[in-house]
Design a protein around this motif. Structure first.
Motif, PDB file in Angstrom:
ATOM      1  N   ASN A 174     -30.767 117.706  72.955  1.00 39.90           N
ATOM      2  CA  ASN A 174     -30.998 116.681  73.977  1.00 39.90           C
ATOM      3  C   ASN A 174     -31.986 117.159  75.022  1.00 39.90           C
ATOM      4  N   PHE A 185     -35.450 115.226  75.691  1.00 36.21           N
ATOM      5  CA  PHE A 185     -35.818 114.699  77.007  1.00 36.21           C
ATOM      6  C   PHE A 185     -37.172 115.262  77.446  1.00 36.21           C
ATOM      7  N   VAL A 205     -32.000 105.911  81.001  1.00 33.18           N
ATOM      8  CA  VAL A 205     -31.087 106.639  80.123  1.00 33.18           C
ATOM      9  C   VAL A 205     -29.703 106.027  80.343  1.00 33.18           C
ATOM     10  N   ILE A 255     -33.739 114.121  82.948  1.00 30.45           N
ATOM     11  CA  ILE A 255     -33.246 112.739  83.003  1.00 30.45           C
ATOM     12  C   ILE A 255     -33.718 112.065  84.293  1.00 30.45           C
TER      13      ILE A 255
END
Length: 191
Positions: A26, A30, A91, A80
């Motif tokens: 992840n 990102f 997100v 994020i």
């Protein structure tokens, strides 16, 4: 993750690996989205990045890391924030909550240990599976062919796998040939 239900021993080790892998994947995904918007967004200190980028161009290097190997990139929480505020990519809250939970577990694994009862472990496995599903769902909207890339990555082949014969398959084929020959010897006809 697919083998958890079938393992008699070793599920804890696989769970640890899955948590670390999904968390790391992840973070990298990102950063990929940030880089696709603008490379500087993945760096913690943009001034240091710009300095390294200037020197990279002047020295005709391929990467800012050739100039400044110690450049730090953002973690997934900051990634994020930057995606949402600077790139206007939303997100989903469910993915963020799921990843925060996994990140907490990753930190426990990395920096100490986790002691769980079976029910807690089962809950962790359910959350891990949900996190994986949310990850694939979200990034599939932003990364072309992500699901195909994931499927292909599951079946890696080493040079040994490629060049060495599949002895087990050869033995199976030889046994089938033997059975067919025995059947023919009994006058039962050709297979």
């Amino acid at each position: 993750m697919e083998t958890f239900d079938y393992l008699v021993r070793g599920a804890e080790h696989r769970a640890k690996d899955a948590i670390l892998s999904i968390n790391h994947a992840n973070e990298l995904l990102f950063k990929l989205l940030l880089k696709e918007n603008n490379e500087y967004l993945i760096f913690s200190d943009i001034a240091k990045y710009m300095n390294a980028k200037k020197k990279m161009i002047e020295q005709n290097k391929n990467s800012v890391f050739d100039i400044a190997p110690g450049l730090q990139t953002v973690g997934f929480t900051e990634a994020i924030k930057r995606l949402e505020l600077l790139c206007e990519i939303n997100v989903p809250d469910s993915l963020k909550r799921s990843l925060m939970y996994l990140n907490k577990k990753r930190n426990e694994i990395t920096h100490y240990e986790i002691n769980m009862e079976q029910g807690e472990f089962d809950d962790l496995m359910n959350k891990l599976q949900k996190s994986y599903e949310l990850t694939v769902e979200f990034f599939s909207r932003h990364v072309d062919e992500l699901e195909n890339l994931i499927d292909e990555a599951r079946f890696e082949m080493t040079a040994d796998d490629f060049f060495e014969p599949d002895v087990e398959a050869m033995a199976d084929e030889a046994y089938i040939d033997y059975l067919e020959g025995a059947y023919e010897d009994l006058g039962e006809g050709k297979w």
